[in-house]
Design a protein around this motif. Structure first.
Motif, PDB file in Angstrom:
ATOM      1  N   SER A 126      41.295  34.497  48.821  1.00 46.74           N
ATOM      2  CA  SER A 126      42.051  33.755  47.806  1.00 46.74           C
ATOM      3  C   SER A 126      42.086  34.489  46.468  1.00 46.74           C
ATOM      4  N   LEU A 127      41.177  35.445  46.279  1.00 41.68           N
ATOM      5  CA  LEU A 127      41.142  36.236  45.041  1.00 41.68           C
ATOM      6  C   LEU A 127      41.527  37.695  45.285  1.00 41.68           C
ATOM      7  N   GLY A 128      42.058  37.973  46.449  1.00 41.67           N
ATOM      8  CA  GLY A 128      42.501  39.334  46.724  1.00 41.67           C
ATOM      9  C   GLY A 128      41.718  40.050  47.792  1.00 41.67           C
ATOM     10  N   GLY A 129      40.574  39.486  48.204  1.00 43.36           N
ATOM     11  CA  GLY A 129      39.812  40.043  49.303  1.00 43.36           C
ATOM     12  C   GLY A 129      39.446  41.509  49.135  1.00 43.36           C
ATOM     13  N   LYS A 130      39.573  42.251  50.241  1.00 43.96           N
ATOM     14  CA  LYS A 130      39.152  43.656  50.250  1.00 43.96           C
ATOM     15  C   LYS A 130      39.928  44.493  49.240  1.00 43.96           C
ATOM     16  N   ARG A 131      41.228  44.243  49.152  1.00 41.67           N
ATOM     17  CA  ARG A 131      42.042  45.041  48.231  1.00 41.67           C
ATOM     18  C   ARG A 131      41.570  44.867  46.801  1.00 41.67           C
ATOM     19  N   MET A 132      41.283  43.642  46.391  1.00 39.60           N
ATOM     20  CA  MET A 132      40.797  43.412  45.041  1.00 39.60           C
ATOM     21  C   MET A 132      39.400  43.983  44.862  1.00 39.60           C
ATOM     22  N   ALA A 133      38.561  43.884  45.895  1.00 42.40           N
ATOM     23  CA  ALA A 133      37.222  44.462  45.807  1.00 42.40           C
ATOM     24  C   ALA A 133      37.299  45.954  45.524  1.00 42.40           C
ATOM     25  N   ILE A 134      38.193  46.644  46.213  1.00 36.80           N
ATOM     26  CA  ILE A 134      38.368  48.077  45.996  1.00 36.80           C
ATOM     27  C   ILE A 134      38.860  48.344  44.576  1.00 36.80           C
ATOM     28  N   ARG A 135      39.790  47.527  44.106  1.00 39.75           N
ATOM     29  CA  ARG A 135      40.325  47.716  42.748  1.00 39.75           C
ATOM     30  C   ARG A 135      39.241  47.494  41.697  1.00 39.75           C
ATOM     31  N   VAL A 136      38.456  46.443  41.864  1.00 42.63           N
ATOM     32  CA  VAL A 136      37.370  46.165  40.925  1.00 42.63           C
ATOM     33  C   VAL A 136      36.396  47.340  40.885  1.00 42.63           C
ATOM     34  N   ALA A 137      36.031  47.848  42.055  1.00 43.11           N
ATOM     35  CA  ALA A 137      35.079  48.955  42.122  1.00 43.11           C
ATOM     36  C   ALA A 137      35.653  50.229  41.504  1.00 43.11           C
ATOM     37  N   GLU A 138      36.911  50.530  41.803  1.00 43.97           N
ATOM     38  CA  GLU A 138      37.529  51.753  41.281  1.00 43.97           C
ATOM     39  C   GLU A 138      37.643  51.718  39.762  1.00 43.97           C
TER      40      GLU A 138
ATOM     41  N   ALA B 232      44.503  38.594  37.706  1.00 45.60           N
ATOM     42  CA  ALA B 232      43.882  38.562  39.029  1.00 45.60           C
ATOM     43  C   ALA B 232      42.530  39.277  38.992  1.00 45.60           C
ATOM     44  N   TRP B 233      42.494  40.413  38.309  1.00 47.35           N
ATOM     45  CA  TRP B 233      41.234  41.152  38.136  1.00 47.35           C
ATOM     46  C   TRP B 233      40.226  40.313  37.360  1.00 47.35           C
ATOM     47  N   TRP B 234      40.695  39.638  36.316  1.00 45.41           N
ATOM     48  CA  TRP B 234      39.813  38.815  35.487  1.00 45.41           C
ATOM     49  C   TRP B 234      39.201  37.680  36.316  1.00 45.41           C
ATOM     50  N   CYS B 235      40.008  37.048  37.149  1.00 43.76           N
ATOM     51  CA  CYS B 235      39.505  35.970  38.004  1.00 43.76           C
ATOM     52  C   CYS B 235      38.478  36.505  39.007  1.00 43.76           C
ATOM     53  N   ALA B 236      38.726  37.705  39.522  1.00 45.21           N
ATOM     54  CA  ALA B 236      37.773  38.309  40.457  1.00 45.21           C
ATOM     55  C   ALA B 236      36.439  38.573  39.762  1.00 45.21           C
ATOM     56  N   LEU B 237      36.491  39.063  38.514  1.00 51.67           N
ATOM     57  CA  LEU B 237      35.256  39.292  37.771  1.00 51.67           C
ATOM     58  C   LEU B 237      34.508  37.991  37.537  1.00 51.67           C
ATOM     59  N   GLY B 238      35.253  36.908  37.271  1.00 56.48           N
ATOM     60  CA  GLY B 238      34.608  35.614  37.090  1.00 56.48           C
ATOM     61  C   GLY B 238      33.867  35.170  38.344  1.00 56.48           C
ATOM     62  N   TRP B 239      34.474  35.405  39.505  1.00 59.30           N
ATOM     63  CA  TRP B 239      33.826  35.034  40.771  1.00 59.30           C
ATOM     64  C   TRP B 239      32.563  35.857  40.992  1.00 59.30           C
TER      65      TRP B 239
END
Length: 219
Positions: free
Chosen positions: A95-107, A183-190
């Motif tokens: 719901s927050l982007g899954g693997k793709r967002m995880a990769i983006r956050v890490a990069e 979307a990145w900001w929401c992922a960081l919040g999670w």
């Protein structure tokens, strides 16, 4: 204080280093060189909802058995808190982007960057093409039709020309960049909430601090 600062002690009690989630991510991925691993648990499918903190806890338990090896950091030791942070990022739900967002956050964390939300971008109407000569710049026009006009007692056909225009940057481009930031900001919040609630970090204390939710709205 640098994210590489040392852990202190007061009265024999270990003091955790307080970091906001963005700083904690940069410490884990940029300084400690933690790697993002995205294995798929046997009981979770591609259509699932991410790994969840249960899986992260299992990763944490596994780390407790092998942290002395420094399994990822070539020529050095990767701090176990950094491994926990990386495992938590790997658990981002679909719901927050899954693997793709995880990769983006890490990069982004590894590069020490924030998503480009196009600061100061304002969509403006500009000519599609510009012709330059020694007299300066001139918008290029195109023929869009013809008209009959009476000129010096004679009817003549003349071209009707117009200057094609566009909007730059495209409003959709600005909107997409800012959706990506949010979307990145929401992922960081999670990730922040998971690290705080999970209590799995031993030497790093993640604070509630977050980057600005919508920096383009700040005055």
């Amino acid at each position: 204080m640098s994210v590489q600062g040392r852990i202190g002690r007061a009265g024999g009690t270990k003091i955790k280093r307080a970091l906001g989630v963005q700083a904690a991510l940069e410490w884990a991925f940029r300084v400690e060189k933690a790697q993002l691993e995205l294995p798929l648990p046997q009981d979770v499918t591609e259509e699932g909802f991410g790994f969840g903190l249960e899986y992260v806890l299992l990763q944490r338990a596994a780390l407790g058995c092998k942290i002395d090896g420094g399994q990822h950091k070539i020529g050095g030791y990767t701090h176990e808190d950094a491994e926990v942070i990386a495992a938590t990022v790997a658990g981002l739900p679909d719901s927050l982007g899954g693997k793709r967002m995880a990769i983006r956050v890490a990069e982004l964390a590894r590069a020490g960057l924030t998503p480009d939300w196009l600061p100061g971008a304002v969509s403006r109407c500009v000519p599609v093409d510009i012709k330059r000569n020694r007299h300066g710049d001139r918008a290029v026009s195109v023929v869009v039709g013809t008209e009959r006009v009476l000129l010096r007692g004679k009817w003549r056909s003349v071209e009707v020309r117009a200057c094609p225009v566009t909007f730059k940057p495209d409003p959709g481009q600005i909107e997409a960049a800012r959706r990506g930031y949010q979307a990145w900001w929401c992922a960081l919040g999670w990730v922040r909430d998971g690290l705080i609630a999970g209590g799995m970090l031993r030497e790093v204390g993640v604070t509630p601090a977050m980057p600005k939710a919508a920096p383009w709205e700040q005055r």
